[in-house]
Design an enzyme around this catalytic site. Structure first.
Site, short mmCIF file in Angstrom:
data_model
loop_
_atom_site.label_atom_id
_atom_site.label_comp_id
_atom_site.label_asym_id
_atom_site.label_seq_id
_atom_site.Cartn_x
_atom_site.Cartn_y
_atom_site.Cartn_z
N LEU A 1 0.83 -1.21 0.00
CA LEU A 1 0.00 0.00 0.00
C LEU A 1 0.86 1.25 0.00
CD1 LEU A 1 -3.01 -0.70 2.34
CD2 LEU A 1 -2.92 -0.63 -0.14
N HIS B 1 -1.69 -10.77 17.62
CA HIS B 1 -3.13 -10.80 17.36
C HIS B 1 -3.75 -11.98 18.07
CE1 HIS B 1 -6.92 -10.66 15.28
NE2 HIS B 1 -6.56 -9.53 14.71
N ARG C 1 -6.40 -5.94 21.54
CA ARG C 1 -5.62 -7.10 21.11
C ARG C 1 -4.56 -7.52 22.12
NH1 ARG C 1 -4.73 -5.46 14.72
NH2 ARG C 1 -6.90 -5.79 14.13
N GLY D 1 4.28 1.68 -0.64
CA GLY D 1 5.20 1.81 -1.77
C GLY D 1 4.48 2.08 -3.08
#
Lengths: 251, 227, 666
Positions: free
Chosen positions: C44, C267, C338, C46
């Site tokens: 996303l 996560h 999380r 780059g």
């Protein structure tokens, strides 16, 4: 489970390549690629060249994995990429034939790795909406019917893996190309340059040396994202319309 | 290259030629079958021979028939050229052949097409050529002011030979398979695909693909076995 | 130790970015044509940066080790992307998004950067819609939102469970358009193996063509790294197999600083490890915790019975189950952030209550959700007194509508049907908040070297909120870097086209060749993979979900030993001048080992618990994380030094607009 693997080994695009046999011990919980990892670990320990294959995300979305398993791209399971295929679908004593995706437009790099940059060039030829960063109006300025948006999404779900080409008896790239044309043409933002896009993408696709679509439907059956051949019909329509009733007067 | 040439030399354009000529031939087959069913009439060839006379002498029909010959040739040659491209798009074949998921007929349209074309040559040599140039007996029917060629007689002789009947039946099987894929495929190439009407096209296509070849096959079988 | 200057502009927080943009130096179009920029990575960040720089008129060269830019791992993000659009009229605002991000990051991020992120978030959505990203929509045709990651507003935009894929394809298409114009030159299957500096400025990179093995020199006026995170240092993570730290690490070895490397996001809902052959872990969307209840059996005897298969989860009586999140955090229950959820799962398993053969799994149970939905759905159908069968039928229908694709994926991988039996989940490494240190301009301490996306130490502080990674990657690439890069490049307009055969380039190339030859020369007996696995085990054990000084010190030693063994006993098959994935892996793993050491060092030096970094010595009596704001309200940025060992530098964090509070979910 004990398996016999018949794997296509080809050292570079010029090499002729041949099938070689391997034995491997796998368990049910392994993914297909993990089974190949085990084989490769074995080969490295024997100081032999491991089998090269493309893979990355291993969760079925990046589109990198690309092999043909027992004659079927991504193996026997419906809507499943090779990385999401698990060994519980095979039996002890099975012989599995593993080959690369085969098409002239996808030359073999090594073993099971092929060069799919033809797909990138098809996208470069027009698979985008011509909008520069910063030019966009507010996201809610153009309402889009939920159903239309969903259909566009179905086409946009393509992961560019090339299974459609591998499955097609003619090595045609129509499902891939039509999925992108459909995705963009269905949305009002993309419909603006829809005609040009259909023309230029088909021209590039033809140039890359893919075969013609003969509506066998094999692509749709093998597509891990279940992209429909109704997209191909849509591309045919778009192409026909843009050819004989183009709004561009030049030419 | 102007747009016209570019379009008809592109992959989709060339497929469109197949689709349009195919659909024309599909329409032709219906008319041809209706005409040929006159052979089944028990009138000593009256209806069939007068029909054949009409077909070979009417100006409009003659014009259309030139189109028909052109379309048959176009369909055949374009089909073979496309098949050649398709075949050569994968120079290295798969080792394993167990994974073919598409119908056999859809993958072998060219072979079926060649079979049908060969059949067509024989069929035309047998009847069409004889009707046009050959020496056929003349018959005179009551109520007609001039004699007509007795194509009916020629057909009856041919269809009393088992091997010819067999070839006709085989030809129709090939036609059935060709149409089974070709009918719906023509619409897909035209861009007609929608969840609402595509199932209908497919069903009509299947019914058509069964009925038309069956009708054609019945004629030699009927003549051989019944008459 | 040097004090790092973040170069945050003066002014009110809300005006900083606007004022800065309005006054920053620009590069004129005629000069842009002559300025070259190298972008490494096509995720996303780059891809969006390369496309935008191309649109602006710079000459861009973009590199990816994948066969296509579209394969970058941004593609795997499921949940969504946040934006302060307030389309739902539920009180969202730029400030609220800013505040949530700062708080979620446990007050360890830079205020000005986070505020800018919140400001441009809305533009991202507009841009993506214009590119044809098929976001979810309502029947009225307008964009839909959902609430995500325990925040109080609905600001998450999503595209089914494939938001990352759709956003990446949008950026990939924009990039492809620039490739077609010739503005961007695309190099696929090229891996960056070194950074080249000239007079202290980043002026190019050395790459290896992964197909032919050829080593290439590429020069430009500046270099942008968008090469993602380093979660694969743990071997098992939700990252893709190819994700690596090499580009960033080579920059570190050339003088860039690695900031906060110990901040790792674990996560909580991933599919547990099933065996030693395991190559990666699969994430199950966080949204599952909206309806799933997390539990383990109370009795050890039940745990044993479950593990040996003599007892099924559903046969354990309600009173014999420990719904430990609901018990410990009554206010948030199963929806705690999380880091909290992950730690609690670890504690449950550490105390011997793990429910699979490895002892490392907890149940995520949908039975009560199915019951609840089943009853209400039956009621809607006019059945006031439904039997169990009817309830199950309707309940499963509702659950399928909400999570059908996730359940399907779970079944594909595990072979278990989560409608009938509870899922088994365990935490896994997912995202790394640490990364290259950058200032407000996203420029590292090496002039001309920029880092964007997960590659930089970013805006997430010590913990990232759900649906914020996509936002940051695109913010950096589309709306921040294309402006701030001008601050550097406007001074470079007199620099002629850079040559790639200067001594600096030749030297760097030589060093790369020597590194490759050196690794082949070892010619030992162990595969790269086995070293990587071992490294992962060490990192997970001692620098994973919870850390302590003793363990970290032990890890330091273990990693050093492993590194030594690697350079003594690794075996690479094949040749360097061919397609050789084992060589690629070896170079990456060698870098991971050095990074691992710095991570451990950072964790050891950060004597507090904050976000993704939990030190057992610094917890409350109830086992909750305890920050030390007095001593550690700063960014720790590490300089690599072969002789003295890594050196710690500090950037003090100034909080002028928010008050530092204890995060409590009780």
């Amino acid at each position: 489970m004990k398996l016999t693997l018949q794997i296509w080994r080809q050292n570079g695009p010029q090499d002729k390549g041949k099938i070689e046999n391997y034995q491997v011990d796998a368990t049910e919980e392994m993914s297909f690629l993990e089974m190949l990892d085990v084989l490769n670990q074995q080969l490295i320990e024997e100081k032999k060249d491991p089998v090269a294959f493309d893979h990355d995300c291993r969760e079925g979305i990046c589109g990198a994995c690309s092999m043909v398993i027992n004659g079927r791209p991504h193996g026997p399971q419906k809507a499943t990429t090779t990385c999401q295929l698990h060994m519980r679908h095979f039996k002890d004593g099975d012989t599995i034939v593993i080959e690369p995706f085969r098409a002239n437009a996808f030359p073999v790099v090594k073993d099971l790795v092929v060069d799919r940059s033809a797909f990138d060039r098809i996208i470069q030829s027009g698979g985008y909406i011509s909008v520069n960063t910063g030019q966009a109006p507010d996201g809610n300025d153009i309402p889009i019917e939920k159903g239309i948006s969903a259909t566009a999404f179905d086409a946009a779900a393509c992961i560019g893996c090339g299974a459609c080409v591998a499955a097609c008896p003619n090595a045609s790239a129509m499902l891939f190309t039509s999925a992108k044309v459909s995705h963009l043409a269905l949305l009002p933002q993309g419909a603006v340059e829809g005609e040009r896009r259909a023309q230029s993408m088909v021209a590039q696709m033809d140039k890359e040396g893919f075969g013609f679509c003969s509506n066998t439907g094999a692509c749709e059956i093998e597509c891990p994202k279940e992209i429909s051949i109704s997209n191909i019909a849509r591309l045919n329509r778009q192409y026909l319309k843009s050819s004989i009733a183009s709004s561009e007067i030049n030419e | 290259m102007n747009w016209f040439l570019r379009f008809f030399t592109s992959s989709i354009g060339r497929k469109l030629i197949m689709s349009l000529t195919g659909l024309f031939l599909i329409v032709f087959l219906v008319i041809h079958l209706i005409g040929n069913l006159q052979l089944l009439n028990d009138d000593n060839g009256l209806s069939f021979n007068t029909y054949a006379y009409f077909m070979t002498t009417n100006g409009l029909i003659k014009t259309v028939s030139y189109g028909l010959y052109l379309f048959i040739l176009l369909h055949a040659f374009q089909g073979i050229l496309i098949a050649k491209v398709n075949k050569s798009s994968r120079k290295n074949r798969y080792v394993s052949n167990q994974g073919q998921v598409a119908n056999w007929e859809s993958r072998n349209m060219a072979i079926l097409g060649i079979l049908i074309f060969a059949f067509l040559l024989m069929h035309m040599g047998d009847f069409w050529l004889k009707m046009k140039m050959g020496q056929l007996d003349m018959v005179k029917y009551d109520g007609y002011d001039h004699p007509v060629k007795d194509l009916y007689g020629r057909v009856s002789i041919a269809f009393n030979q088992l091997w010819i009947v067999a070839i006709y039946v085989i030809g129709q099987i090939a036609l059935y398979l060709h149409l089974k894929h070709g009918f719906a495929s023509a619409f897909q190439t035209l861009g007609w695909n929608h969840p609402k009407y595509t199932p209908l096209i497919k069903s009509v296509g299947l019914v058509y693909a069964i009925l038309i070849p069956l009708g054609f096959a019945l004629i030699p079988l009927y003549i051989y076995f019944v008459k | 130790m040097k004090k790092l200057d973040p170069k945050v502009p003066e002014g009110r927080l809300a005006d900083k970015w606007t004022d800065y943009k309005g006054t920053m130096n620009l590069v004129a179009p005629n000069n842009k044509r002559n300025i070259e920029v190298i972008v490494v990575g096509t995720g996303l960040a780059g891809a969006s940066a390369a496309a935008t720089l191309g649109e602006l008129g710079y000459k861009v060269k973009v590199f990816t080790f994948h066969d296509s830019p579209r394969r970058a791992h941004s593609i795997a993000a499921q949940g969504g992307i946040n934006a302060a659009k307030n389309y739902q009229n539920d009180g969202d605002s730029i400030y609220r998004l800013f505040y949530d991000t700062i708080k979620g990051g446990d007050y360890r991020s830079r205020e000005a950067n986070v505020h800018r992120l919140a400001e441009v978030s809305a533009n991202i959505i507009d841009q993506c819609v214009a590119q044809g990203v098929p976001f979810a929509r309502e029947y009225g045709g307008l964009l839909a939102n959902r609430s995500f990651g325990g925040v109080q507003v609905s600001r998450t935009f999503y595209a089914r469970g494939q938001t990352g894929q759709q956003l990446l394809i949008g950026a990939y298409q924009a990039l492809s358009r620039q490739v077609a114009t010739g503005q961007v030159e695309l190099h696929t299957r090229h891996e960056m193996l070194d950074l080249v500096l000239e007079e202290g400025k980043a002026r190019g990179i050395i790459t290896r063509n992964l197909v032919t093995g050829e080593i290439e020199r590429h020069a430009a006026h500046c270099v942008v790294l968008g090469t993602g995170g380093y979660g694969n240092v743990f071997y098992l993570s939700t990252n893709a197999m190819g994700c690596n730290v090499t580009a960033a690490w080579r920059a570190v070895k050339k003088g860039a600083l690695m900031a906060n490397p110990c901040y790792t996001q674990i996560h909580p809902t991933c599919i547990p490890v099933s065996g030693s052959y395991q190559s990666k872990l699969t994430l199950m969307s966080e949204s599952l915790r909206n309806d799933g209840r997390v539990w383990v059996p109370k009795k050890k005897s039940d745990v044993e019975a479950i593990r040996n298969g003599s007892l099924k989860a559903k046969d354990i009586a309600e009173e014999d189950r420990d719904y430990y999140l609901e018990r410990r955090y009554p206010a948030f229950g199963n929806l705690v952030p999380r880091d909290v959820a992950s730690r609690a799962a670890k504690q449950a398993c550490d105390s011997g209550h793990g429910v699979n053969k490895t002892g490392l799994a907890v149940f995520l149970d949908f039975a009560s959700a199915i019951q609840r939905y089943g009853k209400s759905e039956a009621f809607k159908h006019g059945i006031t007194d439904p039997d169990q069968e009817t309830i199950l039928k309707y309940g499963e229908q509702v659950v399928e509508q909400k999570y059908g694709n996730l359940f399907e994926m779970y079944e594909k991988i595990t072979g278990d049907d989560p409608y009938k039996t509870p899922m088994k989940i365990y935490p896994a490494v997912h995202y790394t908040m640490g990364g290259l240190w950058v200032d407000y301009n996203l420029e590292t301490n090496v002039p001309g070297l920029f880092a964007i996306g997960e590659c930089n130490f970013s805006d997430h502080g010590a913990n990232r909120l759900g649906a914020s990674a996509l936002m940051q990657g695109l913010a950096d690439g589309y709306f921040v870097l294309p402006y701030t890069i001008g601050q550097f490049l406007s001074h470079e307009i007199r620099v002629p086209k850079l040559k790639n055969d200067s001594p600096a380039f030749l030297e760097a190339e030589k060093a790369v060749v020597e590194r490759i030859d050196g690794i082949f020369a070892v010619n030992g007996n162990k595969s790269v993979e086995s070293f990587h696995r071992e490294l992962g085990l060490i990192m997970w054990e001692y620098c994973g979900m919870s850390r302590n000084a003793e363990g970290l010190k032990k890890a330091q030693k273990l990693i050093q030993d492993l590194r030594a063994e690697f350079h003594r006993d690794v075996f690479i098959p094949g040749d360097k001048n061919e397609y050789n994935p084992e060589l690629e892996k070896a170079l990456r793993v060698a870098d991971f080992m050095e990074l691992g050491e710095v991570m451990v060092l950072d964790a050891l030096n950060r004597e507090e618990s904050a976000g993704g970094h939990f030190r057992e010595e610094y917890q409350t009596a109830e086992g909750e994380a305890m920050r030390n704001d007095e001593d550690f309200t700063h960014v720790a940025a590490w300089e690599w030094n072969e002789e003295s060992g890594p050196i710690r530098h500090v950037e003090e964090l100034q909080f002028e607009n928010v008050e530092l509070k204890v995060r409590s979910y009780k």
